[in-house]
Design a protein around this motif. Structure first.
Motif, mmCIF file in Angstrom:
data_model
loop_
_atom_site.group_PDB
_atom_site.id
_atom_site.type_symbol
_atom_site.label_atom_id
_atom_site.label_comp_id
_atom_site.label_asym_id
_atom_site.label_seq_id
_atom_site.Cartn_x
_atom_site.Cartn_y
_atom_site.Cartn_z
ATOM 1 N N ARG A 30 158.160 68.956 41.165
ATOM 2 C CA ARG A 30 158.895 70.084 40.563
ATOM 3 C C ARG A 30 158.238 70.541 39.269
ATOM 4 O O ARG A 30 158.123 71.744 39.009
ATOM 5 C CB ARG A 30 160.354 69.703 40.302
ATOM 6 N N ALA A 31 157.801 69.597 38.451
ATOM 7 C CA ALA A 31 157.134 69.957 37.192
ATOM 8 C C ALA A 31 155.863 70.746 37.487
ATOM 9 O O ALA A 31 155.603 71.788 36.863
ATOM 10 C CB ALA A 31 156.805 68.697 36.386
ATOM 11 N N ILE A 32 155.080 70.270 38.436
ATOM 12 C CA ILE A 32 153.834 70.950 38.790
ATOM 13 C C ILE A 32 154.116 72.336 39.344
ATOM 14 O O ILE A 32 153.496 73.320 38.929
ATOM 15 C CB ILE A 32 153.023 70.089 39.774
ATOM 16 N N GLU A 33 155.054 72.427 40.258
ATOM 17 C CA GLU A 33 155.366 73.728 40.856
ATOM 18 C C GLU A 33 155.931 74.711 39.838
ATOM 19 O O GLU A 33 155.811 75.919 40.006
ATOM 20 C CB GLU A 33 156.330 73.545 42.031
ATOM 21 N N GLY A 34 156.526 74.194 38.768
ATOM 22 C CA GLY A 34 157.078 75.057 37.729
ATOM 23 C C GLY A 34 156.014 75.711 36.858
ATOM 24 O O GLY A 34 156.268 76.749 36.258
ATOM 25 N N ALA A 65 149.225 74.762 30.103
ATOM 26 C CA ALA A 65 148.823 73.365 30.276
ATOM 27 C C ALA A 65 149.646 72.410 29.416
ATOM 28 O O ALA A 65 150.089 71.360 29.895
ATOM 29 C CB ALA A 65 147.337 73.199 29.992
ATOM 30 N N ASP A 66 149.882 72.753 28.169
ATOM 31 C CA ASP A 66 150.647 71.860 27.297
ATOM 32 C C ASP A 66 152.090 71.714 27.773
ATOM 33 O O ASP A 66 152.679 70.633 27.677
ATOM 34 C CB ASP A 66 150.603 72.337 25.848
ATOM 35 N N GLN A 67 152.664 72.792 28.279
ATOM 36 C CA GLN A 67 154.027 72.716 28.802
ATOM 37 C C GLN A 67 154.086 71.842 30.050
ATOM 38 O O GLN A 67 155.030 71.070 30.230
ATOM 39 C CB GLN A 67 154.567 74.110 29.092
ATOM 40 N N LEU A 68 153.077 71.954 30.910
ATOM 41 C CA LEU A 68 153.030 71.097 32.090
ATOM 42 C C LEU A 68 152.867 69.637 31.677
ATOM 43 O O LEU A 68 153.539 68.758 32.208
ATOM 44 C CB LEU A 68 151.906 71.527 33.042
#
Length: 95
Positions: A30-34, A65-68
């Motif tokens: 989910r984090a990646i897809e977000g 990138a930092d948010q991911l």
């Protein structure tokens, strides 16, 4: 600008139950897809392997990138895991 990143998770010491591992994988997905612009692929270890692992190849905007990374760190912390590998692919060779 986009970059290709490989995100690798694992549970080598089997801290997680089978259900916990499934939830951890779902949280990371989910984090990646977000944040990812594109998911090139997802690979998971065979369920009979000694330790569990999963690898995600993604394209992400440098601005995100930092948010991911923060979202992945939050997932790692929620599931009491020690680390997540983040490997940026700076060069691609087509052979």
């Amino acid at each position: 600008m986009l970059t290709t990143v490989y995100v690798v998770i694992g549970d080598r010491d089997r801290r997680l139950t089978d259900a916990g591992w499934a939830t951890y994988c779902a949280d990371v997905t989910r984090a990646i897809e977000g944040y990812a612009v594109r998911v090139h692929g997802t690979w998971r270890s065979d369920p009979t392997d000694t330790w569990r692992s999963a690898c995600f190849a993604v394209r992400v905007a440098l601005a995100d990138a930092d948010q991911l990374k923060a979202a992945l760190t939050a997932a790692r912390t929620r599931h009491a895991q020690r680390s997540i590998a983040w490997a940026e692919a700076e060069t691609t060779l087509f052979l």
